[in-house]
Design an enzyme around this catalytic site. Structure first.
Site, short mmCIF file in Angstrom:
data_model
loop_
_atom_site.label_atom_id
_atom_site.label_comp_id
_atom_site.label_asym_id
_atom_site.label_seq_id
_atom_site.Cartn_x
_atom_site.Cartn_y
_atom_site.Cartn_z
N LYS A 52 -2.38 -10.75 -0.04
CA LYS A 52 -3.04 -10.02 -1.01
C LYS A 52 -3.43 -8.75 -0.68
O LYS A 52 -4.27 -8.49 0.33
CB LYS A 52 -3.96 -10.89 -1.62
CG LYS A 52 -4.88 -10.27 -2.74
CD LYS A 52 -6.10 -10.97 -3.17
CE LYS A 52 -7.25 -10.27 -2.88
NZ LYS A 52 -8.33 -10.39 -3.80
N ASP A 78 -3.42 -7.22 -6.12
CA ASP A 78 -4.62 -7.68 -7.08
C ASP A 78 -5.12 -6.37 -7.67
O ASP A 78 -6.20 -5.97 -6.93
CB ASP A 78 -5.47 -8.43 -6.37
CG ASP A 78 -6.57 -9.12 -7.06
OD1 ASP A 78 -6.30 -9.39 -8.49
OD2 ASP A 78 -7.54 -9.86 -6.61
N LYS A 80 -5.75 -6.19 -11.13
CA LYS A 80 -6.56 -6.42 -12.26
C LYS A 80 -6.46 -5.33 -13.29
O LYS A 80 -7.62 -4.64 -13.77
CB LYS A 80 -7.98 -6.99 -11.95
CG LYS A 80 -8.07 -8.03 -11.23
CD LYS A 80 -9.45 -8.57 -11.07
CE LYS A 80 -9.71 -9.83 -10.16
NZ LYS A 80 -9.52 -9.49 -8.49
N ASP A 83 -6.01 -1.98 -19.78
CA ASP A 83 -6.01 -0.61 -20.52
C ASP A 83 -5.15 -0.95 -21.84
O ASP A 83 -4.96 -2.07 -22.30
CB ASP A 83 -5.26 0.28 -19.70
CG ASP A 83 -5.92 1.76 -19.86
OD1 ASP A 83 -6.04 2.21 -20.96
OD2 ASP A 83 -5.98 2.69 -18.79
N THR A 135 -15.63 -14.39 -12.03
CA THR A 135 -16.67 -15.63 -11.50
C THR A 135 -17.93 -15.04 -10.94
O THR A 135 -18.99 -15.59 -11.04
CB THR A 135 -15.97 -16.43 -10.33
OG1 THR A 135 -15.69 -15.63 -9.47
CG2 THR A 135 -14.98 -17.30 -10.71
N ARG A 225 -11.46 -14.82 4.48
CA ARG A 225 -12.43 -14.75 5.38
C ARG A 225 -12.16 -16.18 6.47
O ARG A 225 -12.19 -15.96 7.63
CB ARG A 225 -13.68 -14.71 5.26
CG ARG A 225 -14.09 -13.10 4.91
CD ARG A 225 -15.32 -13.03 4.13
NE ARG A 225 -15.35 -13.75 2.89
CZ ARG A 225 -16.49 -13.57 1.99
NH1 ARG A 225 -17.56 -13.09 2.26
NH2 ARG A 225 -16.04 -14.01 0.84
O1 C5P Z 1 -12.76 -14.26 2.18
P1 C5P Z 1 -12.48 -15.03 0.73
O2 C5P Z 1 -11.69 -16.08 0.89
O3 C5P Z 1 -13.79 -15.25 -0.07
O4 C5P Z 1 -11.48 -13.93 -0.18
C1 C5P Z 1 -11.46 -14.30 -1.34
C2 C5P Z 1 -10.68 -13.33 -2.17
O5 C5P Z 1 -10.48 -13.95 -3.38
C3 C5P Z 1 -11.27 -11.97 -1.99
O6 C5P Z 1 -10.03 -10.85 -2.02
C4 C5P Z 1 -11.79 -11.77 -3.47
O7 C5P Z 1 -11.80 -10.57 -4.00
C5 C5P Z 1 -10.88 -12.54 -4.27
N1 C5P Z 1 -11.61 -13.31 -5.28
C6 C5P Z 1 -11.11 -13.31 -6.62
N2 C5P Z 1 -11.87 -13.97 -7.43
C7 C5P Z 1 -12.90 -14.52 -7.27
C8 C5P Z 1 -13.30 -14.81 -6.09
C9 C5P Z 1 -12.75 -14.19 -4.87
O8 C5P Z 1 -9.98 -12.62 -6.72
N3 C5P Z 1 -13.55 -15.27 -8.35
#
Ligand code: C5P
Length: 244
Positions: A52, A78, A80, A83, A135, A225
């Site tokens: 990603k 990613d 997002k 527009d 979220t 992470r």
């Molecule tokens: O490190 P972690 O596993 O928490 O990373 C999650 C990834 O998913 C991050 O790149 C974060 O921007 C993305 N994310 C997302 N939507 C969410 C929570 C996290 O796209 N609701």
């Protein structure tokens, strides 16, 4: 189906899930430096299904970030996008020309015409994924922008996006089950907020384990992470995969 939603696509329930391939892990390369990102990607080549690339890396290095990371595996871009439809169609058309991009995110709140424009622009380059409600937004914050609570919006936005042609959705683990039953099973479900059992949740209010998310219908898991900050990222990725 909830009353407030329009009638479903007639064949929605009969369609089968897309194959996530043999490896559903999308590792989130959330680092500010491209050399660091490339180093991670090169270590994880063949160990995860996709990489990603988000706004931080793309903002810093642009298409070069995608090109470098794509040397080690398919890219989930990613960005997002949100527009007017013409702008999104033209942007997705340009992004479709980047080698290696297999998935690209847009905001479902751009509306059905924007979703359809994104799909049209991206063509057969890969899968457009619609994000429903971030979220990170609490119901209080949504009220401040005059929007209904997240739970009310998620189903309607997911249904609308798929009806407008989006082949995939980004979905919180807790929404997987009900959204999946609503839109049918040939839709790609990409889920962040994944934490292996026994690991802390970091900043995720409601994390799910990889197995739980897959059982609930995820086709791909976005994991950052737990893999990228591990002493041995390859071992961490293998351990998650072995559990699935
Ligand atoms: O490190 P972690 O596993 O928490 O990373 C999650 C990834 O998913 C991050 O790149 C974060 O921007 C993305 N994310 C997302 N939507 C969410 C929570 C996290 O796209 N609701």
């Amino acid at each position: 189906m909830p009353d407030h939603l329009p009638p479903g696509r007639p064949d929605a329930a009969d369609r089968s899930a897309p194959s996530a391939g043999t490896n559903p892990i999308i590792v989130a390369i959330d680092v500010p430096d491209l050399d660091q990102a490339v180093s991670l990607a090169s270590r994880l080549e063949g160990e995860v299904g996709m990489f990603k690339v988000g706004l931080e890396l793309f903002g810093g290095y642009g298409p070069a970030a995608v090109e470098r990371i794509a040397e080690y595996g398919p890219v989930f871009l990613d960005l997002k996008l949100h527009d007017i439809p013409t702008t999104v169609e033209r942007a997705t058309r340009r992004l479709s020309q980047l080698d290696g991009v297999e998935m690209l995110t847009i905001h479902a709140t751009g509306g059905p015409t924007m979703v359809a424009a994104a799909v049209e622009g991206f063509g057969d380059a890969g899968t457009i994924l619609a994000v429903t409600v971030l979220t990170s937004l609490s119901d209080e914050e949504l009220a401040r922008v005059n929007m209904p609570p997240a739970d009310t919006q998620v189903e309607a936005l997911a249904f609308m996006a798929v009806d407008a042609g989006a082949p995939g959705l980004v979905c919180a683990p807790r929404d997987l089950g009900r959204v999946r039953s609503l839109v049918g099973s040939d839709v790609a479900f990409v889920t962040p907020g994944i934490r292996p059992a026994g690991e802390g949740d970091d900043d995720h209010a409601r994390a799910a384990t990889p197995t739980r998310a897959m059982d609930d219908g995820a086709t791909h898991l976005v994991i950052g992470r737990p893999i990228t900050r591990a002493d041995d990222p390859v071992a961490a990725a293998r351990a998650i995969l072995a559990d699935l």
